[in-house]
Design an enzyme around this catalytic site. Structure first.
Site, PDB file in Angstrom:
ATOM      1  N   ILE A  32       0.821  -1.207   0.000  1.00  0.00           N
ATOM      2  CA  ILE A  32       0.000   0.000   0.000  1.00  0.00           C
ATOM      3  C   ILE A  32       0.862   1.268   0.000  1.00  0.00           C
ATOM      4  O   ILE A  32       0.380   2.343  -0.374  1.00  0.00           O
ATOM      5  CB  ILE A  32      -0.959  -0.033   1.218  1.00  0.00           C
ATOM      6  CG1 ILE A  32      -2.182   0.812   0.978  1.00  0.00           C
ATOM      7  CG2 ILE A  32      -0.248   0.355   2.505  1.00  0.00           C
ATOM      8  CD1 ILE A  32      -3.288   0.604   2.007  1.00  0.00           C
ATOM      9  N   ASN A  87      11.885  -8.552   6.837  1.00  0.00           N
ATOM     10  CA  ASN A  87      12.215  -7.874   8.087  1.00  0.00           C
ATOM     11  C   ASN A  87      11.748  -8.759   9.241  1.00  0.00           C
ATOM     12  O   ASN A  87      10.619  -9.250   9.227  1.00  0.00           O
ATOM     13  CB  ASN A  87      11.533  -6.506   8.152  1.00  0.00           C
ATOM     14  CG  ASN A  87      12.030  -5.558   7.076  1.00  0.00           C
ATOM     15  OD1 ASN A  87      13.217  -5.543   6.757  1.00  0.00           O
ATOM     16  ND2 ASN A  87      11.123  -4.775   6.496  1.00  0.00           N
ATOM     17  N   GLN A  94      10.153  -4.536  10.913  1.00  0.00           N
ATOM     18  CA  GLN A  94       8.900  -5.282  10.742  1.00  0.00           C
ATOM     19  C   GLN A  94       7.761  -4.541  11.438  1.00  0.00           C
ATOM     20  O   GLN A  94       7.864  -4.198  12.626  1.00  0.00           O
ATOM     21  CB  GLN A  94       9.022  -6.701  11.314  1.00  0.00           C
ATOM     22  CG  GLN A  94       7.800  -7.561  11.004  1.00  0.00           C
ATOM     23  CD  GLN A  94       7.949  -9.019  11.446  1.00  0.00           C
ATOM     24  OE1 GLN A  94       8.915  -9.388  12.110  1.00  0.00           O
ATOM     25  NE2 GLN A  94       6.964  -9.832  11.078  1.00  0.00           N
ATOM     26  N   SER A  95       6.695  -4.289  10.704  1.00  0.00           N
ATOM     27  CA  SER A  95       5.531  -3.587  11.271  1.00  0.00           C
ATOM     28  C   SER A  95       4.281  -4.448  11.231  1.00  0.00           C
ATOM     29  O   SER A  95       3.328  -4.173  11.961  1.00  0.00           O
ATOM     30  CB  SER A  95       5.285  -2.272  10.519  1.00  0.00           C
ATOM     31  OG  SER A  95       5.036  -2.517   9.156  1.00  0.00           O
ATOM     32  N   HIS A 100       6.269 -12.070   5.720  1.00  0.00           N
ATOM     33  CA  HIS A 100       6.079 -11.640   4.337  1.00  0.00           C
ATOM     34  C   HIS A 100       7.419 -11.358   3.697  1.00  0.00           C
ATOM     35  O   HIS A 100       8.345 -10.886   4.353  1.00  0.00           O
ATOM     36  CB  HIS A 100       5.172 -10.404   4.243  1.00  0.00           C
ATOM     37  CG  HIS A 100       5.563  -9.290   5.164  1.00  0.00           C
ATOM     38  ND1 HIS A 100       5.280  -9.314   6.513  1.00  0.00           N
ATOM     39  CD2 HIS A 100       6.208  -8.125   4.932  1.00  0.00           C
ATOM     40  CE1 HIS A 100       5.729  -8.202   7.078  1.00  0.00           C
ATOM     41  NE2 HIS A 100       6.318  -7.469   6.146  1.00  0.00           N
TER      42      HIS A 100
HETATM   43  P1  AMP Z   1       7.132  -4.665   7.271  1.00  0.00           P
HETATM   44  O1  AMP Z   1       7.382  -3.252   7.733  1.00  0.00           O
HETATM   45  O2  AMP Z   1       8.368  -5.372   6.760  1.00  0.00           O
HETATM   46  O3  AMP Z   1       6.395  -5.448   8.328  1.00  0.00           O
HETATM   47  O4  AMP Z   1       6.202  -4.555   6.018  1.00  0.00           O
HETATM   48  C1  AMP Z   1       4.833  -4.347   6.122  1.00  0.00           C
HETATM   49  C2  AMP Z   1       4.391  -3.728   4.841  1.00  0.00           C
HETATM   50  O5  AMP Z   1       2.990  -3.823   4.777  1.00  0.00           O
HETATM   51  C3  AMP Z   1       4.746  -2.245   4.702  1.00  0.00           C
HETATM   52  O6  AMP Z   1       5.591  -2.066   3.567  1.00  0.00           O
HETATM   53  C4  AMP Z   1       3.395  -1.574   4.530  1.00  0.00           C
HETATM   54  O7  AMP Z   1       3.421  -0.515   3.611  1.00  0.00           O
HETATM   55  C5  AMP Z   1       2.521  -2.720   4.052  1.00  0.00           C
HETATM   56  N1  AMP Z   1       1.103  -2.590   4.324  1.00  0.00           N
HETATM   57  C6  AMP Z   1       0.515  -2.174   5.472  1.00  0.00           C
HETATM   58  N2  AMP Z   1      -0.827  -2.219   5.354  1.00  0.00           N
HETATM   59  C7  AMP Z   1      -1.082  -2.688   4.103  1.00  0.00           C
HETATM   60  C8  AMP Z   1      -2.277  -2.950   3.375  1.00  0.00           C
HETATM   61  N3  AMP Z   1      -3.494  -2.761   3.896  1.00  0.00           N
HETATM   62  N4  AMP Z   1      -2.169  -3.406   2.115  1.00  0.00           N
HETATM   63  C9  AMP Z   1      -0.954  -3.601   1.560  1.00  0.00           C
HETATM   64  N5  AMP Z   1       0.217  -3.372   2.183  1.00  0.00           N
HETATM   65  C10 AMP Z   1       0.146  -2.924   3.448  1.00  0.00           C
END
Ligand code: AMP
Length: 114
Positions: A32, A87, A94-95, A100
């Site tokens: 996103i 991550n 990682q968020s 993933h």
């Molecule tokens: P990480 O920070 O490695 O955990 O990556 C999580 C990713 O999820 C980030 O790059 C966000 O931009 C992405 N993300 C968060 N919410 C969504 C969503 N609803 N659809 C697609 N990607 C998302």
């Protein structure tokens, strides 16, 4: 499925996403907040919070996710130059706590990553 997990909800179709691939094991959708012209997230349907939480029984599954991620990169037209990132843990960036693989392509990448 973890009821509190954003990616589980995306996999289940409860939250909309721009899906580029899905099969019985793997789902892939566009990030996103893309960090490159191609930025796809490739996830196992199985909820594993971090890659370090995977068990030996998950090793084939993780291999399948990585294989599929590379095939998706090829299909997206970045097969000759892309970065695959996982991550693990908040301090590593990682968020979302559902394993993933990021596929980033379409621009020159720096090293080391920030
Ligand atoms: P990480 O920070 O490695 O955990 O990556 C999580 C990713 O999820 C980030 O790059 C966000 O931009 C992405 N993300 C968060 N919410 C969504 C969503 N609803 N659809 C697609 N990607 C998302």
């Amino acid at each position: 499925m973890d009821e509190t997990c954003l990616f589980c909800k995306i996999i289940a179709g409860e939250i909309s996403s721009d899906k580029v691939y899905e099969d019985e094991t793997v789902v892939a959708f566009r990030d996103i907040n893309p960090q490159a012209s191609t930025h796809v997230l490739v996830v196992p349907r199985k909820h594993i919070p971090r890659i370090v939480d995977a068990t030996e029984d998950d090793s084939a599954l993780l291999g399948e996710v990585a294989y599929r991620a590379a095939q998706i990169a090829r299909k997206e037209g970045v097969g000759d130059s892309f970065r695959m990132v996982v991550n693990n843990g908040a301090d590593a960036g990682q968020s979302v706590f559902h394993v993933h693989f990021h596929i980033l392509g379409g621009r020159r990448m720096g090293w080391p990553p920030g």
